[in-house]
Scaffold this motif. Structure first.
Motif, mmCIF file in Angstrom:
data_model
loop_
_atom_site.group_PDB
_atom_site.id
_atom_site.type_symbol
_atom_site.label_atom_id
_atom_site.label_comp_id
_atom_site.label_asym_id
_atom_site.label_seq_id
_atom_site.Cartn_x
_atom_site.Cartn_y
_atom_site.Cartn_z
ATOM 1 N N ALA A 215 0.839 -1.200 0.000
ATOM 2 C CA ALA A 215 0.000 0.000 0.000
ATOM 3 C C ALA A 215 0.877 1.254 0.000
ATOM 4 O O ALA A 215 0.608 2.215 -0.736
ATOM 5 C CB ALA A 215 -0.936 -0.003 1.200
ATOM 6 N N ALA B 43 2.430 1.741 -3.396
ATOM 7 C CA ALA B 43 1.442 2.244 -4.354
ATOM 8 C C ALA B 43 1.297 3.763 -4.222
ATOM 9 O O ALA B 43 1.221 4.477 -5.224
ATOM 10 C CB ALA B 43 0.098 1.547 -4.144
ATOM 11 N N ASP B 44 1.277 4.238 -2.973
ATOM 12 C CA ASP B 44 1.208 5.689 -2.752
ATOM 13 C C ASP B 44 2.457 6.378 -3.290
ATOM 14 O O ASP B 44 2.375 7.405 -3.961
ATOM 15 C CB ASP B 44 1.053 5.995 -1.262
ATOM 16 N N GLU C 247 2.689 9.631 -5.805
ATOM 17 C CA GLU C 247 2.607 10.782 -4.899
ATOM 18 C C GLU C 247 2.998 12.101 -5.558
ATOM 19 O O GLU C 247 2.409 13.139 -5.279
ATOM 20 C CB GLU C 247 3.462 10.543 -3.652
ATOM 21 N N ILE D 38 -4.490 10.896 -3.397
ATOM 22 C CA ILE D 38 -3.535 9.802 -3.638
ATOM 23 C C ILE D 38 -4.050 8.517 -3.016
ATOM 24 O O ILE D 38 -4.087 7.461 -3.658
ATOM 25 C CB ILE D 38 -2.135 10.148 -3.106
ATOM 26 N N HIS D 39 -4.463 8.577 -1.761
ATOM 27 C CA HIS D 39 -4.973 7.374 -1.088
ATOM 28 C C HIS D 39 -6.197 6.800 -1.813
ATOM 29 O O HIS D 39 -6.331 5.585 -1.928
ATOM 30 C CB HIS D 39 -5.316 7.671 0.368
ATOM 31 N N ARG E 297 -6.923 7.056 -5.006
ATOM 32 C CA ARG E 297 -6.486 6.470 -6.286
ATOM 33 C C ARG E 297 -5.805 5.117 -6.089
ATOM 34 O O ARG E 297 -5.850 4.284 -6.991
ATOM 35 C CB ARG E 297 -5.558 7.442 -7.006
ATOM 36 N N THR E 298 -5.168 4.915 -4.942
ATOM 37 C CA THR E 298 -4.497 3.633 -4.704
ATOM 38 C C THR E 298 -5.390 2.649 -3.949
ATOM 39 O O THR E 298 -4.943 1.564 -3.594
ATOM 40 C CB THR E 298 -3.165 3.837 -3.958
#
Length: 82
Positions: free
Chosen positions: A22, A25-26, A30, A64-65, A67-68
């Motif tokens: 996770a 991914a961020d 970012e 961002i969170h 989208r991931t």
């Protein structure tokens, strides 16, 4: 840039590997929002995850969170640190 601590809940049983995935991914996207995720912590028993970041706004962190695939439940500014 401001500092933010965000909180994710409902992640009971999260493993170190899942937390790293996770976080990675961020990190991968970012820069698209001018965010830098510095560190993440998790408590698998309670299902709580915390992320520390620098960002222009809390909304940029949330984008961002989202989208991931792991939107934050809370995002708090951290105006003072020692």
């Amino acid at each position: 840039m401001a500092t933010f601590m965000d909180v994710h809940t409902g992640m009971q049983g999260i493993t170190a590997e899942a937390l790293m995935e996770a976080h990675q991914a961020d990190l991968a996207i970012e820069g698209e929002e001018g965010v830098h995720f510095k560190q993440a912590w998790a408590d698998p028993e309670s299902g709580t995850v915390y992320c520390l970041s620098e960002a222009p706004t809390a909304e940029a962190v949330q984008r961002i969170h989202e989208r991931t695939g792991h939107p934050a439940n809370e995002i708090h500014p951290v105006p003072l640190m020692v």
